[in-house]
Design a protein around this motif. Structure first.
Motif, PDB file in Angstrom:
ATOM      1  N   THR A 220       4.992  16.457   6.990  1.00 17.10           N
ATOM      2  CA  THR A 220       5.461  16.600   5.378  1.00 17.10           C
ATOM      3  C   THR A 220       6.955  16.101   4.949  1.00 17.10           C
ATOM      4  O   THR A 220       7.641  16.557   5.862  1.00 17.10           O
ATOM      5  N   ILE A 221       7.065  15.207   4.316  1.00 19.11           N
ATOM      6  CA  ILE A 221       8.539  14.927   3.814  1.00 19.11           C
ATOM      7  C   ILE A 221       9.307  15.977   3.371  1.00 19.11           C
ATOM      8  O   ILE A 221       8.944  16.754   2.316  1.00 19.11           O
ATOM      9  N   GLN A 222      10.655  16.179   4.059  1.00 20.66           N
ATOM     10  CA  GLN A 222      11.223  17.569   3.704  1.00 20.66           C
ATOM     11  C   GLN A 222      12.391  17.057   2.597  1.00 20.66           C
ATOM     12  O   GLN A 222      12.878  15.949   2.372  1.00 20.66           O
ATOM     13  N   PRO A 223      12.762  18.007   1.710  1.00 14.07           N
ATOM     14  CA  PRO A 223      13.945  17.932   1.108  1.00 14.07           C
ATOM     15  C   PRO A 223      15.058  17.182   1.881  1.00 14.07           C
ATOM     16  O   PRO A 223      15.213  17.741   2.858  1.00 14.07           O
ATOM     17  N   GLY A 224      15.822  16.526   1.251  1.00 14.36           N
ATOM     18  CA  GLY A 224      16.848  15.862   1.940  1.00 14.36           C
ATOM     19  C   GLY A 224      17.488  14.391   1.152  1.00 14.36           C
ATOM     20  O   GLY A 224      17.471  14.538   0.083  1.00 14.36           O
ATOM     21  N   ILE A 238      16.308  13.616  -2.313  1.00  8.59           N
ATOM     22  CA  ILE A 238      14.800  13.786  -2.516  1.00  8.59           C
ATOM     23  C   ILE A 238      14.471  15.447  -2.257  1.00  8.59           C
ATOM     24  O   ILE A 238      15.217  15.878  -1.436  1.00  8.59           O
ATOM     25  N   ASN A 239      13.571  15.498  -3.111  1.00  8.29           N
ATOM     26  CA  ASN A 239      13.256  17.270  -3.330  1.00  8.29           C
ATOM     27  C   ASN A 239      12.162  17.643  -2.444  1.00  8.29           C
ATOM     28  O   ASN A 239      11.678  18.766  -1.970  1.00  8.29           O
ATOM     29  N   GLY A 240      11.695  16.697  -1.503  1.00  9.75           N
ATOM     30  CA  GLY A 240      10.638  16.957  -0.550  1.00  9.75           C
ATOM     31  C   GLY A 240       9.155  16.591  -1.109  1.00  9.75           C
ATOM     32  O   GLY A 240       9.058  16.494  -2.328  1.00  9.75           O
ATOM     33  N   GLY A 241       8.239  16.261  -0.185  1.00 13.29           N
ATOM     34  CA  GLY A 241       6.889  15.738  -0.608  1.00 13.29           C
ATOM     35  C   GLY A 241       6.924  14.292  -1.087  1.00 13.29           C
ATOM     36  O   GLY A 241       8.015  13.568  -0.849  1.00 13.29           O
ATOM     37  N   GLU A 242       6.203  13.769  -1.836  1.00 12.84           N
ATOM     38  CA  GLU A 242       6.306  12.433  -2.205  1.00 12.84           C
ATOM     39  C   GLU A 242       7.475  12.073  -2.998  1.00 12.84           C
ATOM     40  O   GLU A 242       8.027  12.877  -3.771  1.00 12.84           O
TER      41      GLU A 242
ATOM     42  N   ASN B 219      17.432  22.826  -5.990  1.00 14.93           N
ATOM     43  CA  ASN B 219      16.260  21.819  -5.643  1.00 14.93           C
ATOM     44  C   ASN B 219      15.364  21.735  -6.680  1.00 14.93           C
ATOM     45  O   ASN B 219      15.084  22.820  -7.513  1.00 14.93           O
ATOM     46  N   TYR B 227       3.410  22.433  -1.021  1.00 10.87           N
ATOM     47  CA  TYR B 227       3.704  21.771   0.278  1.00 10.87           C
ATOM     48  C   TYR B 227       4.127  23.186   1.258  1.00 10.87           C
ATOM     49  O   TYR B 227       4.326  24.270   0.993  1.00 10.87           O
TER      50      TYR B 227
END
Lengths: 251, 239
Positions: A220-224, A238-242, B219, B227
């Motif tokens: 899963t795409i992580q915040p970063g 990016i906040n994470g997810g899509e 965030n 998630y």
């Protein structure tokens, strides 16, 4: 894309380089069994092979360089724990209802790229093969020896597509012809290309990069931070997810 | 399910948890205030919210909050499973934080427990204490998960050395946490207004580099998002 791991600089390319020194010890699993050349351990990849290329608008990443899929001999098998396993040829893929979306592929290497994807929903495939209720997991096998694993419920999420077309054209060989997966909330390595088999299972398998590097099975795409290719690779949070950037349209 | 009330609430001096490294704020619980098991009392007063360098925060201004109670730990999978037995955690372990939970599910869980989600300011005060520190544990530390591409959850009470000055666990590592506030900031694009909820306190990562975010970092998340890196804890009024 470098990180010290127990004092070793580790990245995917370096891993591929390191693995070449281990080649004499035997092939990396799985991959050589089908008698094709394995260029993972060779710097002299023929130009005609699909391989990592930093195409400016959409980089190409491919775990095991190969010539691409010959559609005349390609089939897709869908089975495992399923009541009605089936085998399909390319033309069969166009019997599904198709959907389109614009979404980013976010590589774990930092960059992302945006495309229009067209394809069908995993649900429709499931309806045809009727997996056993115990089959909570799905394994994907690719023509280049790559393999991935998912939870069924992840594949049923709204923005997941089994993709046949990209940017109004049939998928190119490099982008996964004839069939690839797009799950926009997962890192790029989870978005398997050149899919040849889909197998329902009652236990979770691992995936290629979890077995060959410090990469999570989940993916899963992580915040970063992202470095979108269509924004000159400039860093954006990016906040994470899509991934959606301020200049992207949300669905 | 109603929360159980502890017996030691009256005039207790709550020096939270035995903790080797983070100096704890001594808290006096006023007479008549009952602190349920697993919660901490945060007294009324000012704290420093946000940071001047981060324009999407309160920029370091002093904010007064009345007293409130907040869960000492993130809501666990075991507790959430009692509330929603069929929930899929992707790898269930009882003491790991509940994850893959939407904002509404988190809010519903807290409500059935007689609680509510913490406001963003309440979350931040519980994490930072009153001295404006950057992380709950004050000084910089490396993430133990640095060098790995994914999210690695831990048991919610695993890190007594990383508690906040109020003795709260998980405020800067483990899952990001839903709070009750929507996400907005000065000069937010019109098209984004009203779409997101704030989530607080998890790590960020760029490729294989994992970092703890400052405790003031905000965030944002679609409230429908589900998630593996999003969980929550509950809070309640102190009176």
């Amino acid at each position: 894309m470098k990180k010290s791991l127990d004092g070793i600089k580790f990245d995917r390319r370096r891993f591929l380089g390191m693995s070449s020194s281990l080649a004499v010890l035997g092939p990396l699993a799985p991959g050589r069994a089908w008698g094709k050349p394995d260029y993972r351990n060779d710097k002299n990849i023929p130009e005609s092979y699909i391989q990592n290329r930093d195409i400016p608008d959409f980089h190409i990443r491919s775990a095991n360089p190969f010539l691409g899929v010959d559609v005349a001999s390609w089939t897709l098998s869908v089975g495992g724990l399923a009541r009605k396993p089936l085998r399909m040829v390319y033309e069969d893929l166009f019997g599904f209802k198709t959907y389109s979306q614009v979404s980013r592929l976010k590589c774990v290497e930092c960059w992302s790229a945006k495309a229009k994807w067209e394809g069908f929903r995993f649900r429709e495939l499931m309806d045809r093969v009727q997996p056993d209720p115990s089959a909570k997991y799905v394994g994907f096998q690719s023509a280049d020896s790559y393999y991935e694993s998912y939870l069924v419920e992840e594949l049923l999420m709204p923005r997941v597509l089994m993709v046949l077309r990209m940017n109004d054209q049939p998928l190119s060989q490099e982008h996964g012809f004839p069939l690839r997966l797009i799950a926009p909330f997962k890192y790029g390595y989870k978005n398997a290309k050149y899919i040849t088999a889909i197998k329902f299972a009652d236990s979770r398998g691992r995936n290629y990069w979890a077995n060959n590097g410090p990469y999570s099975v989940d993916g899963t795409i992580q915040p970063g931070i992202d470095h979108p290719l269509d924004f000159g690779k400039k860093p954006l949070p990016i906040n994470g997810g899509e991934v959606f950037h301020p200049f992207d349209e949300r669905p | 399910m109603r929360w159980r009330r502890s017996l030691f609430a009256f005039l207790a001096v709550a020096v939270s948890c035995s903790n080797p490294s983070v100096e704890q704020i001594k808290v006096e619980v006023p007479p008549g205030v009952v602190v349920p098991e697993g919660m901490a009392y945060i007294p009324a007063g000012e704290f420093i919210m946000g940071h001047p360098d981060d324009p999407k925060t309160e920029r370091g201004k002093k904010v007064f909050l009345k007293a409130y109670l907040i869960d000492r730990y993130e809501t666990t999978q075991a507790r959430f499973r009692e509330f929603k037995p069929g929930h899929s955690f992707q790898g269930g372990k009882d003491k790991f934080p509940a994850s893959r939970v939407t904002f509404q599910e988190a809010e519903d869980y807290c409500r059935q427990a007689g609680k509510r989600l913490p406001a963003e300011a309440e979350w931040e005060k519980a994490a930072r204490g009153v001295d404006g520190r950057k992380w709950p544990w004050s000084g910089y530390i490396e993430s133990p998960n640095d060098g790995f591409s994914g999210f690695i959850p831990e048991e919610v009470d695993k890190r007594p050395e990383w508690v906040s000055p109020f003795g709260i666990y998980g405020m800067g590592y483990n899952v990001w946490e839903w709070v009750s506030d929507g996400y907005s900031y000065q000069d937010m694009p019109e098209k984004d207004k009203g779409k997101f909820k704030a989530v607080r306190g998890g790590p960020t990562q760029t490729h294989l580099t994992v970092k703890f975010t400052p405790a003031y970092f905000r965030n944002w998340m679609d409230p429908e998002a589900r998630y593996n890196f999003i969980g929550f804890r509950c809070a309640m009024d102190a009176e």
